[in-house]
Design an enzyme around this catalytic site. Structure first.
Site, short mmCIF file in Angstrom:
data_model
loop_
_atom_site.label_atom_id
_atom_site.label_comp_id
_atom_site.label_asym_id
_atom_site.label_seq_id
_atom_site.Cartn_x
_atom_site.Cartn_y
_atom_site.Cartn_z
N ASP A 33 0.81 -1.22 0.00
CA ASP A 33 0.00 0.00 0.00
C ASP A 33 0.84 1.26 0.00
O ASP A 33 0.49 2.25 -0.64
CB ASP A 33 -1.03 0.01 1.13
CG ASP A 33 -0.45 -0.10 2.53
OD1 ASP A 33 0.73 -0.49 2.67
OD2 ASP A 33 -1.19 0.19 3.49
N SER A 64 -11.24 5.32 27.32
CA SER A 64 -11.38 3.98 26.75
C SER A 64 -11.80 3.01 27.84
O SER A 64 -11.22 2.99 28.93
CB SER A 64 -10.06 3.50 26.13
OG SER A 64 -10.14 2.13 25.78
N ALA A 120 -2.52 -7.60 17.12
CA ALA A 120 -2.73 -8.86 16.41
C ALA A 120 -2.66 -8.68 14.89
O ALA A 120 -2.96 -9.61 14.15
CB ALA A 120 -4.09 -9.46 16.79
N LEU A 122 -4.59 -6.76 13.15
CA LEU A 122 -5.96 -6.67 12.67
C LEU A 122 -6.47 -5.23 12.66
O LEU A 122 -7.67 -4.99 12.57
CB LEU A 122 -6.88 -7.55 13.53
CG LEU A 122 -6.48 -9.03 13.60
CD1 LEU A 122 -7.39 -9.80 14.54
CD2 LEU A 122 -6.47 -9.66 12.21
N SER A 124 -6.40 -2.59 14.91
CA SER A 124 -7.13 -1.99 16.02
C SER A 124 -6.94 -0.48 16.05
O SER A 124 -7.88 0.27 16.40
CB SER A 124 -6.68 -2.60 17.35
OG SER A 124 -5.28 -2.44 17.54
N ASP A 169 -5.38 0.02 5.80
CA ASP A 169 -6.15 -0.31 7.00
C ASP A 169 -7.32 0.65 7.17
O ASP A 169 -8.44 0.25 7.47
CB ASP A 169 -5.25 -0.25 8.23
CG ASP A 169 -4.15 -1.28 8.20
OD1 ASP A 169 -4.16 -2.15 7.31
OD2 ASP A 169 -3.27 -1.22 9.08
#
Length: 381
Positions: A33, A64, A120, A122, A124, A169
């Site tokens: 990318d 949070s 991970a 993914l 976040s 992402d």
């Protein structure tokens, strides 16, 4: 307690809305990318959720549910890149990036809760950025498109947090559609929603979270980006995306630095793997994508050298147990692998990976299906 109730308990008022933005897995196209290349992510059902209310006094308050500590309070006029605000830098960076782009953000109260596993691979962090961008866009009436919000979120991570990531992402989180993968050209942000209904074909895509935490801000990611940019300069192209796959042997012969040569080989070949995957999906030959995934893993392991022992074990074990193919996904150095498998074999493959990790003395991996899910959205008024 719901995020609405938690917001009210924290700030003493009701939120003006609730928004969600997902994490993602990338099916194919890694480290392409930031080279203006092609990628193919899909959104996960795991999301970051934000309850938000506007403020007009220049105060930004962020909390949070997933991080110990109280409310982080900042002054929007005093936001500075690389200011060391920890996890809060991701949402704060979005407010900073919006203001830097000339958009009127006068403060906000934000409460976040996320089910996207951290560290991970993914995305976040992208989920936190995109959900904040979407909420502020809606509340402040900014009128930005989803790709524009993704670019704002990327700028927050690049310039404010200090991670030199590409835009994949954030685009995946902002623009994905349920039941589809996102075929994205990162040069012009054009994209196509590719139907990806694995269940209808008796298939499943598993995520194997190795639980090995990765951190893209530690220099290894930046070093590979710099190496790719050096390769593009040496080859006289704007970006490695402009090196045709058919000309790759000639391009490699022109490079003196062995490390740069490896990086170039990975990026150019992974762009070709994205195009090959698209052709297979368009032809309905989904099972043939499996070997392409495994081929991509070997390139990430051997040329880019961003894998790790746990990721390699997950891929090797899954393939030996009958998976159609597998590869690490995300930035590497830990994180997750994706595994394409026949639905009837999914449990056996997952169990084989778990057993292999136990025998190797590794922490138990987390194995779950990746269901192509909806991108960022407003949940309530």
């Amino acid at each position: 307690m719901s995020v609405t109730g938690e917001f009210e308990a924290l700030y003493g008022v009701e939120p003006e809305g609730i928004w969600a933005a997902p994490g993602r897995v990338n099916l194919i196209g890694e480290y392409t990318d930031f080279n203006d290349g092609f990628v193919m992510p899909l959104a996960l059902p795991h999301t970051a959720v934000a309850a938000v209310a506007r403020r007009t006094d220049g105060v930004l308050r962020i909390h949070s549910a997933d991080v110990e500590g109280g409310i982080v309070q900042l002054d929007v006029d005093s936001l500075e890149p690389l200011s060391g605000t920890g996890w809060a830098a991701y949402p704060a960076g979005v407010a900073w990036a919006l203001r830097e782009a000339g958009h009127p953000v006068t403060g906000a109260d934000i409460h976040l809760a996320s089910t996207v596993p951290t560290g991970a691979g993914l995305s976040s962090s992208a989920a936190l950025e995109v959900v904040t961008a979407l909420a502020l866009n809606d509340l402040c009436g900014l009128g930005l498109t989803r790709p524009e919000l993704a670019v704002i979120a990327q700028r927050a991570e690049n310039a404010f947090v200090g991670v030199p990531c590409g835009v994949m992402d954030q685009m995946a989180s902002a623009c994905s559609v349920a039941g589809h993968a996102l075929h994205l050209d990162t040069r012009d942000l054009s994209f196509r929603q590719v139907p990806f209904d694995l269940a209808a074909r008796g298939l499943r895509l598993l995520v194997v979270d190795t639980r090995v935490k990765h951190a893209l801000g530690d220099g290894a990611y930046a070093e590979r980006r710099a190496g790719c940019e050096a390769g593009a300069r040496a080859l006289g192209v704007r970006a490695l995306r402009d090196v045709p796959y058919a000309h790759l042997p000639d391009a490699l012969a022109r490079l003196d630095d062995e490390t740069v040569r490896r990086y170039v080989r990975h990026v150019v070949s992974d762009n070709e793997r994205v195009e090959r995957t698209i052709a297979l999906l368009d032809a309905g030959d989904v099972r043939a994508v499996g070997p392409v995934l495994t081929e991509g893993h070997l390139s990430l392991r051997d040329d880019l050298r961003v894998s790790c022992a746990e990721l390699d074990l997950a891929v090797e074990t899954a393939c030996a147990a009958g998976a159609l193919g597998a590869r690490m996904t995300g930035g590497g150095f830990g994180g997750s692998a994706v595994v394409l498998v026949e639905s009837r074999a999914a449990d056996a493959v997952g169990s084989a990976v778990e057993k292999a990790f136990a025998e190797a003395g590794y922490a138990a991996p987390r194995v779950f299906p990746a269901v192509p899910s909806e991108g960022a959205r407003r949940l309530s008024a």
